[in-house]
Design a protein around this motif. Structure first.
Motif, PDB file in Angstrom:
ATOM      1  N   LEU A  58      -7.481 -23.603  15.459  1.00 57.35           N
ATOM      2  CA  LEU A  58      -6.639 -22.432  15.196  1.00 57.35           C
ATOM      3  C   LEU A  58      -6.391 -21.633  16.468  1.00 57.35           C
ATOM      4  O   LEU A  58      -5.293 -21.132  16.682  1.00 57.35           O
ATOM      5  N   HIS A  99      -0.738 -23.046   9.206  1.00 57.34           N
ATOM      6  CA  HIS A  99      -1.602 -22.411  10.209  1.00 57.34           C
ATOM      7  C   HIS A  99      -1.009 -22.538  11.607  1.00 57.34           C
ATOM      8  O   HIS A  99      -1.278 -21.716  12.480  1.00 57.34           O
ATOM      9  N   HIS A 113      -8.132 -16.790   7.491  1.00 55.57           N
ATOM     10  CA  HIS A 113      -7.587 -18.061   6.995  1.00 55.57           C
ATOM     11  C   HIS A 113      -8.460 -19.277   7.252  1.00 55.57           C
ATOM     12  O   HIS A 113      -8.162 -20.351   6.750  1.00 55.57           O
TER      13      HIS A 113
END
Lengths: 260, 282
Positions: free
Chosen positions: B183, A104, B196
């Motif tokens: 994120l 990520h 995701h």
């Protein structure tokens, strides 16, 4: 030129109280800096101003020659790829595997479509495994993150920050929810990031002793203002008391309780 | 004796455990009044021409014909299964289309993923849609599409969307905001975060909610068959009861619907126990 310059930084979430007031400091590349101070002093807000997770109200943050407050959306994404972040609660996606969570960290380099499809190059995957190996959790690479202990999850968090190939890593109380042994492991890893990879680290900490043992320099915040900014060995008991507004007991005992 | 200041005593001096507030009093009075009204209402019914003994026997006889001697007389077994299939198909179509559209609308409605004005607009509009019963939506769509399966699917679709967007967006909002922050801090874009982080964290809830809605839509599809001429087993039930007065066939169809409903219920209970968050389970 310093890597990071914070000039006259001010931040308020509402009209009454200012979380940060007139904060000034510089951080050179390769430094390990701790920020200490009582809860609510503005430590987390200060960190989040650096990568603009919160908007800057007054003053400026200059990172790597760019004025963080002035960047547009796209430039901001590029900036964030240069800044890794590690959190108290690790903030991993619990249902995904360790390796997926580490990767990520590469999204900042991907276009929207590449990111959605989850297209990662072989080099990126190898780098991810290399980092997990270095952090000692490569054997858990295919496990789901919620099966890992807190210390292991935090190491995944560090791997996710490192795979960004950042110039600086911001750590928001990385050991606040960990036991002493895991805390030592995490702090050792963070220290080695600076020593071995030359990546600057700014760490928010609650444990004064840990800050003194690991960091080159300590910045003390109180009520949104910098009240201490010197090499870490110069933080005396007396100055800690001023910072936290406490009265410390005989030195040796406190030391034992706080050291991890 | 500080505690006594907060202690409440009944009139006879015993210590009361109820806070003795207005709410309790109002509740008791409401139940009492409703009981009285119910009894009084029976006294005002029109009982002329009613032979109570005969009525009881006839009713028992009808129920016996319906539920103890079920049979198909106007159509065959294969036809019956085909009609059940149509009803399931109506429900399936409305649910799947609804779930896909809801996913995107729920992203706009979730407070942690969307702008405040957009999230509020979507919520308010869908609250209106949800407030109107499904049957009414079907009849409204019948103006454009004509009575039949198209109007039924459109009406059920609209109501499914309103229901699922609420459920989905609440699931999205339960995602730990730290994950989204982490994120964002890596430079990930909004779509990266959705695909995701949000989707893997909520996927099981989304499927459970969708299945739960499928179960509801099956029931609605039966009713729509009769009310909107959408076809399927609901229409056959309507014909059997209102057109042929064939009690045995009504019984048989009821049993078939019951069987399907039980199967769906068992499956959704299974899903619920395995995948629902603690807060929604009950």
């Amino acid at each position: 030129m310093p890597l990071l310059t914070v000039e006259q930084l001010g931040k308020s979430y509402n009209t009454h109280t200012k979380v940060l007031r007139n904060v000034n400091f510089e951080v050179e590349a390769g430094e390990f800096v701790s920020i200490i101070g009582p809860s609510g002093a503005g430590k987390s807000t200060l960190l989040r101003c650096i990568n603009r997770m919160v908007d800057i109200d007054e003053g400026a943050v200059i990172f790597n020659g760019a004025d963080v407050g002035m960047l547009n959306k796209k430039e901001l994404r590029t900036l964030r790829t240069d800044i890794g972040m590690v959190f108290q609660h690790y903030n991993l996606v619990p249902r995904l595997s360790v390796i997926e969570n580490v990767l990520h960290g590469r999204f900042g380099y991907k276009t929207t479509l590449q990111g959605i499809m989850g297209r990662f190059t072989e080099a990126e995957k190898e780098r991810a495994f290399y980092l997990l190996e270095k952090l000692g959790i490569a054997e858990h690479a295919y496990k789901r993150c919620n099966q890992l202990s807190g210390g292991q999850q935090q190491r995944v968090g560090i791997a996710r920050a490192l795979i960004q190939e950042p110039k600086i890593v911001l750590c928001d109380e990385p050991i606040a929810s960990l036991d002493p042994k895991a805390s030592t492991i995490i702090m050792d890893h963070l220290k080695s990031i600076t020593v071995e990879l030359g990546i600057t680290c700014i760490v928010n900490l609650h444990q004064v002793e840990v800050a003194r043992d690991y960091s080159d320099r300590i910045i003390g915040l109180r009520e949104g203002q910098v009240v201490f900014d010197e090499m870490s060995y110069r933080l005396t008991e007396q100055r800690t008391d001023i910072l936290y507004g406490t009265k410390s007991k005989p030195v040796t005992q406190v030391r034992e309780l706080l050291t991890v | 004796m500080q505690a006594t200041t907060y202690m409440k005593r009944r009139r006879d001096g015993r210590i009361s455990l109820n806070s003795g507030n207005q709410v309790q009093h109002v509740m008791q009075m409401t139940i009492l009044i409703l009981t009285i009204l119910t009894i009084v209402a029976f006294l005002f019914f029109d009982y002329t021409g009613l032979n109570f003994k005969k009525a009881l026997v006839e009713t028992a006889h009808n129920l016996q014909a319906m539920f103890l001697e079920p049979a198909l007389s106007h159509f065959s077994w294969s036809e019956a299964f085909y009609q059940v299939g149509i009803t399931l198909g109506l429900a399936f179509l409305a649910t799947i289309l609804g779930a896909i559209i809801s996913f995107f609308l729920a992203l706009a409605a979730a407070a942690n993923l969307s702008k405040e004005w957009l999230s509020k607009t979507v919520r308010i509009v869908l609250a209106f849609v949800r407030a109107v019963p499904t049957v009414l939506w079907v009849l409204i769509f019948a103006i454009a599409a004509g009575l039949g399966s198209e109007a039924a699917v459109l009406g059920m679709l609209l109501h499914s969307i309103a229901y699922l967007v609420k459920a989905f967006s609440e699931a999205f909002e339960e995602v730990d905001k730290g994950i989204i922050e982490a994120l964002r801090a890596t430079g990930a874009s909004w779509w990266h975060i959705v695909v995701h982080a949000i989707l893997p964290s909520t996927f099981t809830y989304l499927t459970s909610w969708t299945f739960l809605r499928f179960e509801i839509n099956f029931g609605v599809a039966v009713a729509m068959g009769a009310a909107a001429g959408a076809g399927g087993i609901g229409f056959e039930l309507f014909m059997a009861s209102g057109f042929y007065f064939d009690l045995r066939e009504v019984g048989m169809i009821t049993y078939m619907i019951l069987l399907i409903a039980i199967i769906l219920e068992v499956m959704s209970t299974f899903l619920k126990n395995h995948y629902f968050p603690e807060t929604v389970k009950n």
